[in-house]
Design an enzyme around this catalytic site. Structure first.
Site, PDB file in Angstrom:
ATOM      1  N   LYS A 193      29.506 -11.594  12.222  1.00  0.00           N
ATOM      2  CA  LYS A 193      28.595 -12.024  13.283  1.00  0.00           C
ATOM      3  C   LYS A 193      28.912 -13.468  13.713  1.00  0.00           C
ATOM      4  O   LYS A 193      29.771 -14.116  13.128  1.00  0.00           O
ATOM      5  CB  LYS A 193      27.143 -11.858  12.809  1.00  0.00           C
TER       6      LYS A 193
HETATM    7  C1  LIG Z   1      25.178  -5.982  12.454  1.00  0.00           C
HETATM    8  C2  LIG Z   1      24.016  -5.335  13.111  1.00  0.00           C
HETATM    9  C3  LIG Z   1      22.828  -5.064  12.438  1.00  0.00           C
HETATM   10  C4  LIG Z   1      22.683  -5.177  10.951  1.00  0.00           C
HETATM   11  O1  LIG Z   1      22.887  -6.429  10.453  1.00  0.00           O
HETATM   12  P1  LIG Z   1      22.913  -6.605   8.868  1.00  0.00           P
HETATM   13  O2  LIG Z   1      22.725  -8.081   8.698  1.00  0.00           O
HETATM   14  O3  LIG Z   1      24.240  -6.126   8.388  1.00  0.00           O
HETATM   15  O4  LIG Z   1      21.786  -5.831   8.312  1.00  0.00           O
HETATM   16  C5  LIG Z   1      21.746  -4.583  13.137  1.00  0.00           C
HETATM   17  N1  LIG Z   1      21.843  -4.337  14.461  1.00  0.00           N
HETATM   18  C6  LIG Z   1      22.973  -4.556  15.139  1.00  0.00           C
HETATM   19  C7  LIG Z   1      22.992  -4.290  16.602  1.00  0.00           C
HETATM   20  C8  LIG Z   1      24.106  -5.037  14.485  1.00  0.00           C
HETATM   21  O5  LIG Z   1      25.256  -5.208  15.162  1.00  0.00           O
END
Ligand SMILES: *Cc1c(COP(=O)(O)O)cnc(C)c1O
Length: 394
Positions: A193
């Site tokens: 991210k």
């Molecule tokens: C990455 C992601 C998540 C989940 O994030 P985590 O921190 O891995 O739980 C949720 N929604 C979207 C759209 C994502 O891309």
């Protein structure tokens, strides 16, 4: 040229802070988590921040705190990651899928009301909506909040892609940051991210009651002050007020997050620059079109997604992805729509064509490598290889 799909950008300050945590003897939730929460709520501009071990945890706790129950309906875009709908199922509630729009793959807000009405006709009382800001380009939150206001829906933003992102309703409106129009917004600090803690997430809200409930339920349902046992003021006594979950962030993760957050604007500027290079270079590739950029959004550029025109390309999307992989260029697909996965298809009897835009887009989309530290010649190599893939003979 080997180009991974993603590479986290971890600086010396992050490393030093992690080492400091390891040496301090305090590994789990503690002073660094508190500091990260304060810094993050200030950065986005919300009153309360609850640091968690994932964004998924944040979405789950948000729905729980908002009182979503078994049998309730929650509007969820089908074009999203597994997490957005699974948290609805954790509570026994029903994800009511919504189609996306071609331009930016965000949920099509003009269809929200009709979906709500058709779900309610089937006896599913719709209580909430989870807009997902695809790739970091925000959903039309003015339209979502209008429907939510009319139908008394709670809004939980899946802001996993959005550190940072902004929205304005039109040219004459003020810019507003992500998380402005929702009850709770959940962010992700997963490894790929925009800012990362390895694994981690944050739930933001202006509502103290919701923040308290999320804090309690994120730590075994132990009463309000129990989490203070992680601080000097704590005592060994606590009361369990509900069967909660184990979702707290560690200080080791927060140590990374504190310094990633300081660099969020710098990392964002770099992503934006690289995305601009892609858009410029891809202009000459006839069979490829980037998603549209809306002038009323500040895009976080978490990911760079293109559409392949299957009438003009000699290869299918999967063949293009293999062609790139064989040349050591990593790609991904965001996403196969949830209603096409076996669990949702079989449980809720969906047909692929129930959401025709998402169904069609799924065949055409490909996510290209994008991360701070990518070089211009790497961008060129991706574009040239992509061009060869869509134009060349098989
Ligand atoms: C990455 C992601 C998540 C989940 O994030 P985590 O921190 O891995 O739980 C949720 N929604 C979207 C759209 C994502 O891309």
């Amino acid at each position: 040229m080997k180009i991974p799909f993603h590479r986290p950008d971890i600086g010396e300050a992050e490393i030093a802070e992690v080492v400091d945590s390891l040496r301090s003897g305090w590994l789990t939730t503690g002073p660094k988590v508190k500091r990260f929460e304060e810094d993050f709520s200030e950065y986005i501009g919300k009153d309360h921040a609850v640091a968690l071990n994932s964004c998924t945890a944040g979405l789950h706790l948000a729905l729980e705190a908002l009182g979503i129950q078994e049998g309730d309906g929650v509007l969820v875009p089908t074009m999203t990651f597994a997490a957005t709908a699974e948290v609805v199922r954790y509570l026994g509630a029903i994800p009511v899928f919504v189609d996306c729009q071609k331009e930016d793959l965000n949920l099509d807000a003009s269809t929200l009301e009709a979906r709500l009405v058709s779900a309610e006709e089937q006896g599913i009382p719709v209580k909430a909506v989870i807009p997902v800001h695809f790739a970091g380009q925000m959903v039309d939150m003015a339209a979502v909040s209008e429907v939510a206001g009319q139908h008394n829906l709670k809004i939980v933003e899946d802001a996993a892609h959005c550190c940072p992102a902004h929205f304005r309703a039109d040219e004459s409106a003020e810019w507003e940051p992500v998380a402005r129009r929702s009850d709770v917004a959940a962010f992700s600090f997963y490894a790929n991210k925009t800012i990362t803690t390895g694994e981690g997430g944050m739930a933001l809200t202006d509502d103290e009651g919701l923040a308290d409930r999320m804090r309690i339920m994120g730590l075994h349902g132990m009463s309000r002050d129990a989490w203070k046992r992680y601080t000097a003021k704590g005592t060994a006594h606590y009361d369990i007020v509900a069967p909660g979950y184990k979702y707290n962030m560690t200080d080791v993760a927060a140590a990374i997050g504190i310094h990633q957050l300081k660099r969020a604007d710098e990392l964002h500027a770099e992503r934006k620059r690289l995305a601009g290079l892609y858009s410029e270079r891809l202009g000459k590739v006839e069979a490829i079109s980037p998603l549209e950029i809306n002038s009323n959004r500040i895009h976080s550029w978490h990911i760079y997604v293109v559409r392949i025109d299957l009438k003009k390309s000699t290869r299918t999307r999967d063949e293009v992805a293999s062609y790139l992989r064989e040349r050591e260029i990593g790609t991904s697909i965001h996403w196969c729509p949830l209603h096409m996965h076996s669990y949702y298809r079989d449980t809720f009897k969906y047909q692929p064509e129930d959401f025709p835009v998402a169904r069609q887009m799924f065949d055409e989309i490909l996510t290209l490598p994008l991360y701070p530290g990518m070089t211009e010649s790497q961008i060129d190599a991706v574009v040239e290889t992509l061009e060869a893939a869509v134009q060349g003979e098989k």
